[in-house]
Scaffold this motif. Structure first.
Motif, PDB file in Angstrom:
ATOM      1  N   MET A   1       0.882  -1.266  -0.125  1.00 38.15           N
ATOM      2  CA  MET A   1       0.116   0.076   0.096  1.00 38.15           C
ATOM      3  C   MET A   1       0.922   1.277  -0.046  1.00 38.15           C
ATOM      4  O   MET A   1       0.484   2.193  -0.571  1.00 38.15           O
ATOM      5  CB  MET A   1      -0.875  -0.031   1.272  1.00 38.15           C
ATOM      6  CG  MET A   1      -2.089  -1.134   1.375  1.00 38.15           C
ATOM      7  SD  MET A   1      -3.030  -0.593   2.771  1.00 38.15           S
ATOM      8  CE  MET A   1      -4.525  -1.728   2.354  1.00 38.15           C
ATOM      9  N   ALA A   2       1.912   1.256   0.810  1.00 42.46           N
ATOM     10  CA  ALA A   2       2.779   2.581   0.810  1.00 42.46           C
ATOM     11  C   ALA A   2       3.329   3.000  -0.393  1.00 42.46           C
ATOM     12  O   ALA A   2       3.677   4.062  -0.675  1.00 42.46           O
ATOM     13  CB  ALA A   2       4.080   2.248   2.021  1.00 42.46           C
ATOM     14  N   GLY A   3       3.669   1.855  -1.306  1.00 45.10           N
ATOM     15  CA  GLY A   3       4.339   2.205  -2.604  1.00 45.10           C
ATOM     16  C   GLY A   3       3.287   2.275  -3.730  1.00 45.10           C
ATOM     17  O   GLY A   3       3.530   2.108  -4.854  1.00 45.10           O
ATOM     18  N   ASP A   4       1.899   2.147  -3.454  1.00 44.40           N
ATOM     19  CA  ASP A   4       1.116   1.710  -4.511  1.00 44.40           C
ATOM     20  C   ASP A   4       0.818   2.946  -5.190  1.00 44.40           C
ATOM     21  O   ASP A   4       0.592   4.140  -4.970  1.00 44.40           O
ATOM     22  CB  ASP A   4      -0.345   1.599  -3.560  1.00 44.40           C
ATOM     23  CG  ASP A   4      -1.517   1.273  -4.714  1.00 44.40           C
ATOM     24  OD1 ASP A   4      -2.177   1.998  -5.531  1.00 44.40           O
ATOM     25  OD2 ASP A   4      -1.458  -0.051  -4.798  1.00 44.40           O
ATOM     26  N   ALA A   5       0.572   2.729  -6.740  1.00 43.42           N
ATOM     27  CA  ALA A   5       0.716   3.833  -7.850  1.00 43.42           C
ATOM     28  C   ALA A   5      -0.541   4.616  -7.590  1.00 43.42           C
ATOM     29  O   ALA A   5      -0.862   5.821  -7.824  1.00 43.42           O
ATOM     30  CB  ALA A   5       0.708   3.008  -9.103  1.00 43.42           C
TER      31      ALA A   5
ATOM     32  N   GLN B   1      -5.306  13.889   2.090  1.00 44.80           N
ATOM     33  CA  GLN B   1      -6.438  14.110   1.468  1.00 44.80           C
ATOM     34  C   GLN B   1      -6.569  12.938   0.417  1.00 44.80           C
ATOM     35  O   GLN B   1      -7.944  12.209   0.445  1.00 44.80           O
ATOM     36  CB  GLN B   1      -6.718  15.361   0.424  1.00 44.80           C
ATOM     37  CG  GLN B   1      -7.966  15.848  -0.267  1.00 44.80           C
ATOM     38  CD  GLN B   1      -7.928  17.227  -0.690  1.00 44.80           C
ATOM     39  OE1 GLN B   1      -7.359  18.141   0.253  1.00 44.80           O
ATOM     40  NE2 GLN B   1      -8.204  17.480  -1.895  1.00 44.80           N
ATOM     41  N   THR B   2      -5.887  12.538  -0.036  1.00 52.02           N
ATOM     42  CA  THR B   2      -5.822  11.199  -1.049  1.00 52.02           C
ATOM     43  C   THR B   2      -6.280  10.125  -0.206  1.00 52.02           C
ATOM     44  O   THR B   2      -7.009   9.279  -0.590  1.00 52.02           O
ATOM     45  CB  THR B   2      -4.309  10.900  -1.711  1.00 52.02           C
ATOM     46  OG1 THR B   2      -4.030  12.327  -2.398  1.00 52.02           O
ATOM     47  CG2 THR B   2      -4.478  10.015  -2.708  1.00 52.02           C
ATOM     48  N   ALA B   3      -5.757   9.883   0.877  1.00 54.37           N
ATOM     49  CA  ALA B   3      -5.903   8.562   1.726  1.00 54.37           C
ATOM     50  C   ALA B   3      -7.172   8.920   2.417  1.00 54.37           C
ATOM     51  O   ALA B   3      -7.976   7.727   2.307  1.00 54.37           O
ATOM     52  CB  ALA B   3      -4.924   8.747   3.003  1.00 54.37           C
ATOM     53  N   ALA B   4      -7.886   9.831   2.602  1.00 53.29           N
ATOM     54  CA  ALA B   4      -9.137   9.996   2.995  1.00 53.29           C
ATOM     55  C   ALA B   4     -10.188   9.674   1.866  1.00 53.29           C
ATOM     56  O   ALA B   4     -11.169   9.074   2.420  1.00 53.29           O
ATOM     57  CB  ALA B   4      -9.556  11.433   3.534  1.00 53.29           C
ATOM     58  N   GLU B   5     -10.112   9.948   0.633  1.00 50.41           N
ATOM     59  CA  GLU B   5     -10.878   9.545  -0.411  1.00 50.41           C
ATOM     60  C   GLU B   5     -10.734   7.954  -0.456  1.00 50.41           C
ATOM     61  O   GLU B   5     -11.777   7.225  -0.583  1.00 50.41           O
ATOM     62  CB  GLU B   5     -10.103   9.996  -1.737  1.00 50.41           C
ATOM     63  CG  GLU B   5     -10.728  11.637  -1.656  1.00 50.41           C
ATOM     64  CD  GLU B   5      -9.915  12.174  -2.953  1.00 50.41           C
ATOM     65  OE1 GLU B   5      -9.454  11.426  -3.744  1.00 50.41           O
ATOM     66  OE2 GLU B   5     -10.375  13.545  -3.137  1.00 50.41           O
TER      67      GLU B   5
ATOM     68  N   VAL C   1      -0.609   3.772   6.799  1.00 49.90           N
ATOM     69  CA  VAL C   1       0.053   4.181   5.839  1.00 49.90           C
ATOM     70  C   VAL C   1       0.048   5.780   5.850  1.00 49.90           C
ATOM     71  O   VAL C   1       1.319   6.272   5.810  1.00 49.90           O
ATOM     72  CB  VAL C   1      -0.151   3.532   4.513  1.00 49.90           C
ATOM     73  CG1 VAL C   1       0.336   3.979   3.507  1.00 49.90           C
ATOM     74  CG2 VAL C   1      -0.104   2.041   4.646  1.00 49.90           C
ATOM     75  N   ARG C   2      -0.984   6.247   5.884  1.00 51.99           N
ATOM     76  CA  ARG C   2      -1.048   7.691   5.939  1.00 51.99           C
ATOM     77  C   ARG C   2      -0.307   8.343   6.911  1.00 51.99           C
ATOM     78  O   ARG C   2       0.645   9.349   6.657  1.00 51.99           O
ATOM     79  CB  ARG C   2      -2.461   8.264   5.831  1.00 51.99           C
ATOM     80  CG  ARG C   2      -2.681   9.598   5.956  1.00 51.99           C
ATOM     81  CD  ARG C   2      -3.841   9.965   6.661  1.00 51.99           C
ATOM     82  NE  ARG C   2      -4.238   9.690   7.895  1.00 51.99           N
ATOM     83  CZ  ARG C   2      -5.079   9.768   8.928  1.00 51.99           C
ATOM     84  NH1 ARG C   2      -6.082  10.112   8.325  1.00 51.99           N
ATOM     85  NH2 ARG C   2      -5.149   9.850   9.949  1.00 51.99           N
ATOM     86  N   ASN C   3      -0.266   7.952   7.893  1.00 55.39           N
ATOM     87  CA  ASN C   3       0.296   8.375   9.037  1.00 55.39           C
ATOM     88  C   ASN C   3       1.988   8.408   9.058  1.00 55.39           C
ATOM     89  O   ASN C   3       2.481   9.477   9.360  1.00 55.39           O
ATOM     90  CB  ASN C   3      -0.091   7.751  10.574  1.00 55.39           C
ATOM     91  CG  ASN C   3      -1.522   8.218  11.028  1.00 55.39           C
ATOM     92  OD1 ASN C   3      -2.206   8.909  10.220  1.00 55.39           O
ATOM     93  ND2 ASN C   3      -2.344   7.423  11.639  1.00 55.39           N
ATOM     94  N   ARG C   4       2.293   7.255   8.617  1.00 53.98           N
ATOM     95  CA  ARG C   4       3.583   6.747   8.539  1.00 53.98           C
ATOM     96  C   ARG C   4       4.295   7.901   7.291  1.00 53.98           C
ATOM     97  O   ARG C   4       5.351   8.432   7.380  1.00 53.98           O
ATOM     98  CB  ARG C   4       3.974   5.569   8.440  1.00 53.98           C
ATOM     99  CG  ARG C   4       3.491   4.769   9.626  1.00 53.98           C
ATOM    100  CD  ARG C   4       3.884   3.260   9.419  1.00 53.98           C
ATOM    101  NE  ARG C   4       3.558   2.709  10.709  1.00 53.98           N
ATOM    102  CZ  ARG C   4       4.438   2.388  11.756  1.00 53.98           C
ATOM    103  NH1 ARG C   4       5.777   2.753  11.563  1.00 53.98           N
ATOM    104  NH2 ARG C   4       4.057   1.817  12.904  1.00 53.98           N
ATOM    105  N   LEU C   5       3.703   8.055   6.359  1.00 51.19           N
ATOM    106  CA  LEU C   5       4.038   8.838   5.156  1.00 51.19           C
ATOM    107  C   LEU C   5       4.101  10.367   5.896  1.00 51.19           C
ATOM    108  O   LEU C   5       5.121  11.222   5.349  1.00 51.19           O
ATOM    109  CB  LEU C   5       3.200   8.906   3.971  1.00 51.19           C
ATOM    110  CG  LEU C   5       3.179   7.563   3.170  1.00 51.19           C
ATOM    111  CD1 LEU C   5       2.049   7.514   2.302  1.00 51.19           C
ATOM    112  CD2 LEU C   5       4.544   7.432   2.465  1.00 51.19           C
ATOM    113  N   ILE C   6       3.040  10.869   6.584  1.00 47.80           N
ATOM    114  CA  ILE C   6       3.237  12.268   6.944  1.00 47.80           C
ATOM    115  C   ILE C   6       4.280  12.447   7.878  1.00 47.80           C
ATOM    116  O   ILE C   6       4.972  13.440   7.779  1.00 47.80           O
ATOM    117  CB  ILE C   6       1.765  12.446   7.623  1.00 47.80           C
ATOM    118  CG1 ILE C   6       0.839  12.754   6.505  1.00 47.80           C
ATOM    119  CG2 ILE C   6       2.056  14.060   8.469  1.00 47.80           C
ATOM    120  CD1 ILE C   6      -0.587  12.821   6.878  1.00 47.80           C
ATOM    121  N   ALA C   7       4.271  11.355   8.863  1.00 46.00           N
ATOM    122  CA  ALA C   7       5.542  11.387   9.899  1.00 46.00           C
ATOM    123  C   ALA C   7       7.054  11.471   9.250  1.00 46.00           C
ATOM    124  O   ALA C   7       7.733  12.195   9.454  1.00 46.00           O
ATOM    125  CB  ALA C   7       5.412  10.278  10.753  1.00 46.00           C
ATOM    126  N   ALA C   8       7.110  10.649   7.911  1.00 46.95           N
ATOM    127  CA  ALA C   8       8.184  10.723   7.347  1.00 46.95           C
ATOM    128  C   ALA C   8       8.681  11.921   6.634  1.00 46.95           C
ATOM    129  O   ALA C   8       9.670  12.652   6.526  1.00 46.95           O
ATOM    130  CB  ALA C   8       8.402   9.516   6.094  1.00 46.95           C
TER     131      ALA C   8
END
Length: 833
Positions: free
Chosen positions: A362-366, A389-393, A415-422
Motif C-alpha cells: 500500500m505504501a508504494g501503491d501507484a 486528502q488522497t488517503a481520506a478518499e 500508511v497515511r500516518n507514517r508517510l506524513i511522519a516521514a
C-alpha cells in the motif's frame, strides 16, 4: 452462394459433440455448412490444442472463410495461437468471434446454411444472446452493444454481453468470477499486483456488472480493492503488451482459484449487480458491542496507543516552481515507509508477515502515490496535505465496500500516518516501548502496530474497532494474546488504568476491585509452574509447551514446562524457495533439544500444505488445500524430503540429552502410520508416533495405536474436520469450539483405544489443552499429557492439582452427555466443583 465453415473449440469433446448435434437439428439434412469440432486433448482428457484447432480450420475452409467459436478461458488463447500455425492468407479470413458457445454455434450454422458471407455469419453469432435476453426480460440492446462487428477485427475476443469492456486497443481480455469468500480484499489485491509486475504488459480490471465504473490498474492493490469485488462478481481482465495474453491468463487463474482462501459454494457464485443484487454479508468494522476474539482472562495496566499525527493545513500552497521538488519528497517518503514495513515483515513469520507485506505494498501503491502527486501538481497542495486528502478518499471507498475490505481501512490510515511522519521528519506512530507487562488499548491496530508485539510483555489487546476477522483478531490468536474488539469506551481508558480483560466473553473492566482481579487466570503476578503436573491424588499428567522455533525455548523453560509436547519444524522450511540442507536442519533442531536436557521433546515432522504452502513441495493449484496434499501426504510425491528431515532429527538427537520423540501430522489410516514408523526407525529414531487430526484416524484409533508408540491429538484440526468448519472462518467459530460434544466423543473413543492397546500414551497439543476446565475433561477421557502455549501451563497445572482423577472422569462423562458446547462446559464445571 458462399460456404462459410465453422469450428467449435471446446475443452470437452462430449460437449462439442452435443452442441454440434443440436446445431445440426436447426437446418435441413445436407444443407448445413461444414462444421468441425476441435475439442479435448489427444488422450481423451479435458483441454484444448492449438495444433488440432489449426487443422480443423484448414479442413473447414472452402475459400469463403471460417468462423471460430470458443467455450471459455484458454480455448480463446488456443484459437488465437492456432492462427499463427496456418497460412497467413487463411488466417485473414478467420473470425474468432465473441459469441456464446452454444447459442452462437446454432446461430452461425443457421446463417451459414442460408449462404451468408463470413462477416454476416460472425455478426449473427455475436448477437445470439438477443432472443434469450428479450424472452427473459433483459436489455438486449445493452447485451450486444459492446460486441464489436465481427468483420472489424480478426480474432476478436471481446465480451458478448454488456458491462465494462476492455480498451479498444486491448491485446487480450478474459473474464473471471471471484470465488473466495472475502472477495478481492487487500491480500488478493497484493497478490495480483505482484503477479502482473513480472509480465511485459499493462493490465486492467473492471467489474462486468458495473459499466459506469472505470477500469483500474492491476498493478495497484488499492485500486483493485476499491472495485469492491465480492464473491460471485465477474471481473473483466484486459491487457496490452507483448505478454498480454500470458498476463491475462495468469490473473484469471488467480481469481478463479481463489488465492488459496476459502471458496464459496456453487450456489453462491452467481454474479451480482450493484443495482439489483442483495448486498453481500459484511463484518461491521465498528461492532455495536465488545467481542472476545482470542481467549484468556488477564489483569494488567493499560498502555494507550494514541495516533498523534495532526491534520495538515488545507490552506497552504506550493509554488509552481517548487512542485517537482514536492513530488520528489513524496516519492522518497514512500520508499522509506515501504522499506520500514518490509524490515518489520522480515523479522516475523506466518500471517503476521503476510499482513505487513500487504501493507508495505500500500505504501508504494501507484493509486495512492499517483493521487498525491496529482494534487501537488494540479492544486499545489503541500505533500502532507495531499497525502491526507488522497488517503481520506481511498479510506471512504474501502469503508463503503464493506466486509474485509472495510476493515483494511485501518491499514491505509497507518500508511497515511507514517508517510506524513516521514515527510515531517517525525518518529512514526506506533506502540510505545515498555519493559513491564501491559495491556495495549487503541482505537484499532494496524499490522505495523502488532507485528512486533512481544507476548512476554503485552498481556492482552483491547480495541474500539475491529471484528472477528480483523488483523487485531488474527494476530492476537497467533500470539496467544487475549483480545477484545469493538469496545466502545476504549477512548476513555487512560495510561496506567488497571484493566481486567476476558477474551472469551468480551468483558473489559476498568479499575477492577480485588474480588474481580482474583477471577483472572493469567494475572501478571502469576508465578512459573512448579511441577510435576498431576491431579490432587497424584495421577501424573505431563505438562509441556508448544514450541515453534528456537526463540520459544527460553520462555517455555522460564514458565516451567516439563518438556515440549509439540515442536513445530516448519520454521526451518517456510519463506524459502528450496529445502534447507541437512546441516541447517540439524543445527536448528539441536538448539531446541539442548534447552530440555532429560526431558521429552516431541517433534512434528513438516506440516506443509493448506495454509503453509512451500514452492518446492506443495502445489499452489489445489482446489481444496485443507483436504489435499498436506502434512505426511507430501511424502507421496516427495518422500526424499521426509527422509532427509528424519535423518536430521536423528542426527540432532544423537548429540543431545533430550528424550526425542517424533510424530507425523495428518495421518488418516493405520497403513500410513505403519509406513511412517518404518521410515522413522530406519533413520534411527526409536519412539515414533502420529498425530490424530482426522475423524478417520480417531475412529480407527485401535488399529493406528497398534502401529505406533504414542499418539498426539491436534484438536484444532480434529475439530475442523469433525465439524466441517474451517478453523479460520469467524462465522463458524461456534462449530470449531473444542467443547463440541462430537469432538469430545471422538477423543473419548481414542481414550478407550489407549486402554485397549495397553496404555498407549495419548497427548493433546491443540488449543484445547490450554483451557483449565477442558484439560481436566481431557484427562478424564484418557489423555496422558498436555502441551500448550507456555503462559498457560501454570493455570492448567493449578487446576489439575485441585481435582482428583475421579472428578475428571465425572466431568468427562457429563460433557459427553451434553447436547451442545455451552451445556458441555457447564456440566463439566459442575462435576469438577
Amino acid at each position: 452462394m458462399t460456404s462459410v465453415g465453422i469450428v467449435a473449440v471446446s475443452h470437452s469433446a462430449p460437449l462439442a459433440k452435443a452442441a454440434l448435434a443440436l446445431a445440426g437439428e436447426m437446418v435441413r439434412e445436407g444443407t448445413g455448412p461444414r462444421v468441425l469440432a476441435a475439442a479435448g486433448t489427444a488422450d481423451g482428457g479435458t483441454g484444448t490444442d492449438a495444433a488440432v484447432i489449426a487443422d480443423a480450420i484448414a479442413e473447414a475452409d472452402s475459400g469463403d472463410g471460417v468462423v471460430v467459436l470458443t467455450d471459455l478461458g484458454s480455448a480463446i488463447m488456443s484459437a488465437e495461437l492456432a492462427l499463427e500455425f496456418i497460412d497467413p492468407e487463411l488466417a485473414a479470413r478467420v473470425r474468432v468471434v465473441p459469441a456464446p458457445f452454444v447459442e452462437g454455434l446454432l446461430a452461425a450454422v443457421v446463417r451459414a446454411a442460408g449462404g451468408a458471407a463470413l462477416d454476416e455469419v460472425a455478426r449473427e453469432a455475436s448477437g445470439a444472446l438477443r432472443p434469450k435476453i428479450e424472452q427473459l426480460g433483459g436489455d438486449a440492446a445493452a447485451a450486444t452493444a459492446s460486441a464489436p462487428a465481427a468483420g472489424d477485427v480478426a480474432g476478436a475476443t471481446g465480451p458478448s454481453t454488456g458491462g465494462a469492456g476492455p480498451a479498444p486497443s486491448a491485446d487480450a481480455v478474459a473474464s473471471a468470477t471471484v470465488r473466495n469468500v472475502a472477495g478481492l480484499h487487500a491480500r488478493p489485491a497484493a497478490v495480483i499486483a505482484g503477479a502482473v509486475a513480472s509480465f511485459d504488459a499493462e493490465v486492467t480490471l473492471a467489474r462486468e456488472d458495473s459499466p459506469q465504473r472505470a477500469p483500474v490498474s492491476a498493478a495497484s492493490p488499492i485500486g483493485i480493492a476499491t472495485l469492491a469485488a465480492a464473491p460471485g462478481v465477474s471481473v473483466l481482465i484486459a491487457a496490452t503488451g507483448t505478454q498480454a495474453t500470458e498476463a491475462v491468463e495468469h490473473v484469471r487463474a488467480l481469481i478463479e482459484e481463489g488465492f488459496g482462501e476459502e471458496l464459496v459454494g456453487e450456489a453462491s457464485a452467481t454474479p451480482t449487480s450493484d443495482a439489483a443484487a442483495p448486498a453481500p454479508r459484511t463484518t461491521d468494522p465498528t461492532p455495536t458491542g465488545p467481542i472476545g476474539v482470542s481467549a484468556g482472562r488477564v489483569v494488567g495496566p493499560a498502555v494507550v496507543l494514541r495516533r498523534t499525527v495532526r491534520e495538515p493545513s488545507a490552506d497552504e500552497r506550493v509554488p509552481d516552481d517548487a512542485r517537482d521538488g514536492a513530488v520528489s519528497l513524496v516519492r522518497e517518503a514512500s520508499i522509506r515507509v515501504t522499506e520500514q514495513y518490509r524490515e518489520r515483515a522480515s523479522a516475523v513469520e506466518g500471517q503476521r508477515r503476510t499482513v505487513i507485506e500487504a501493507t508495505a505494498d500500500m505504501a508504494g501503491d501507484a493509486t495512492l502515490v499517483g493521487g498525491v502527486e496529482a494534487l501537488i501538481r494540479g492544486e499545489g497542495l503541500t505533500p502532507t496535505r495531499a497525502v491526507w486528502q488522497t488517503a481520506a478518499e481511498l479510506v471512504e471507498q474501502y469503508r463503503a465496500a464493506g466486509g474485509l475490505i472495510a476493515e483494511r481501512a485501518t491499514d491505509l490510515i497507518d500508511v497515511r500516518n507514517r508517510l506524513i511522519a516521514a515527510l515531517r521528519g517525525d518518529e512514526p506512530p506506533g506502540v510505545p516501548a515498555r519493559r513491564e507487562p501491559f495491556i495495549l488499548v487503541a482505537d484499532d491496530l494496524a499490522p505495523a502496530d502488532t507485528v512486533t508485539l512481544d507476548p512476554a510483555v503485552c498481556l492482552a489487546l483491547v480495541t474500539e474497532q475491529g471484528g472477528p476477522t480483523s488483523h487485531t483478531a488474527i494476530i492476537a490468536r497467533e500470539l496467544g494474546l487475549p483480545a477484545v474488539v469493538g469496545y466502545a469506551d476504549a477512548r476513555s481508558i487512560r495510561d496506567g488504568d488497571l484493566l481486567l480483560v476476558d477474551g472469551d466473553s468480551g468483558e473489559v473492566v476498568v479499575r477492577p476491585d480485588q474480588a474481580a482481579q482474583a477471577t483472572a487466570t493469567g494475572v501478571i503476578t502469576l508465578p512459573p509452574f512448579e511441577g510435576p503436573g498431576q491431579t490432587r491424588n497424584g495421577h501424573r499428567v505431563l505438562l509441556g509447551a508448544n514450541v515453534g522455533a528456537p526463540r520459544d525455548v527460553a520462555r517455555a523453560v522460564e514458565r516451567g514446562a516439563e518438556g515440549v509436547g509439540l515442536f513445530r519444524t516448519e520454521f526451518c522450511f517456510l519463506d524459502r524457495e528450496t529445502e534447507p540442507s541437512l546441516d541447517e536442519q540439524v543445527a536448528a533442531y539441536r538448539e531446541v533439544f539442548d534447552g530440555f536436557p532429560g526431558q521429552r521433546v516431541v517433534v512434528r515432522t513438516l506440516d506443509a500444505g493448506s495454509d503453509k504452502p512451500l514452492p518446492f513441495l506443495t502445489n499452489d493449484d489445489e482446489p481444496n488445500p485443507a483436504l489435499g496434499v498436506r502434512g505426511l501426504r507430501t511424502a507421496r510425491r516427495h518422500p526424499e524430503v521426509l527422509d532427509r528431515q528424519l535423518a536430521a532429527i536423528a542426527r540432532a538427537a544423537e548429540g543431545s540429552r533430550a528424550e526425542v520423540w517424533v510424530m507425523a501430522p495428518m495421518v488418516a489410516t493405520a497403513e500410513e502410520a505403519r509406513d511412517f514408523v518404518a521410515r522413522a526407525r530406519a533413520a534411527g529414531l526409536t519412539t515414533v508416533g502420529v498425530m490424530i487430526e482426522t475423524p478417520a484416524a480417531g475412529l480407527t484409533a485401535v488399529e493406528v495405536m497398534r502401529e505406533v508408540d504414542f499418539v498426539s491429538l491436534g484438536t484444532n484440526d480434529l475439530a475442523q474436520y469433525t465439524m466441517a468448519a474451517d478453523r479460520q472462518a469467524g462465522d463458524l467459530a461456534d462449530l470449531a469450539n473444542p467443547w463440541q460434544p462430537a469432538l469430545l466423543r471422538i477423543i473419548g473413543l481414542i481414550g478407550e483405544a489407549s486402554r485397549e492397546t495397553g496404555g498407549t500414551p495419548v497427548g493433546v497439543c491443540g488449543e484445547a489443552a490450554a483451557d483449565p476446565e477442558l484439560a481436566c475433561v481431557l484427562v478424564g477421557l484418557g489423555v496422558t499429557s498436555l502441551s500448550m502455549a507456555a503462559r498457560a501451563i501454570t493455570r492448567v497445572g493449578g487446576r489439575l492439582a485441585d481435582v482428583d482423577l475421579d472428578a475428571c472422569r465425572r466431568a468427562a462423562d457429563a460433557a459427553l452427555a451434553a447436547a451442545d458446547p455451552t451445556e458441555a462446559k457447564a456440566a463439566a464445571r459442575a462435576a469438577l466443583g
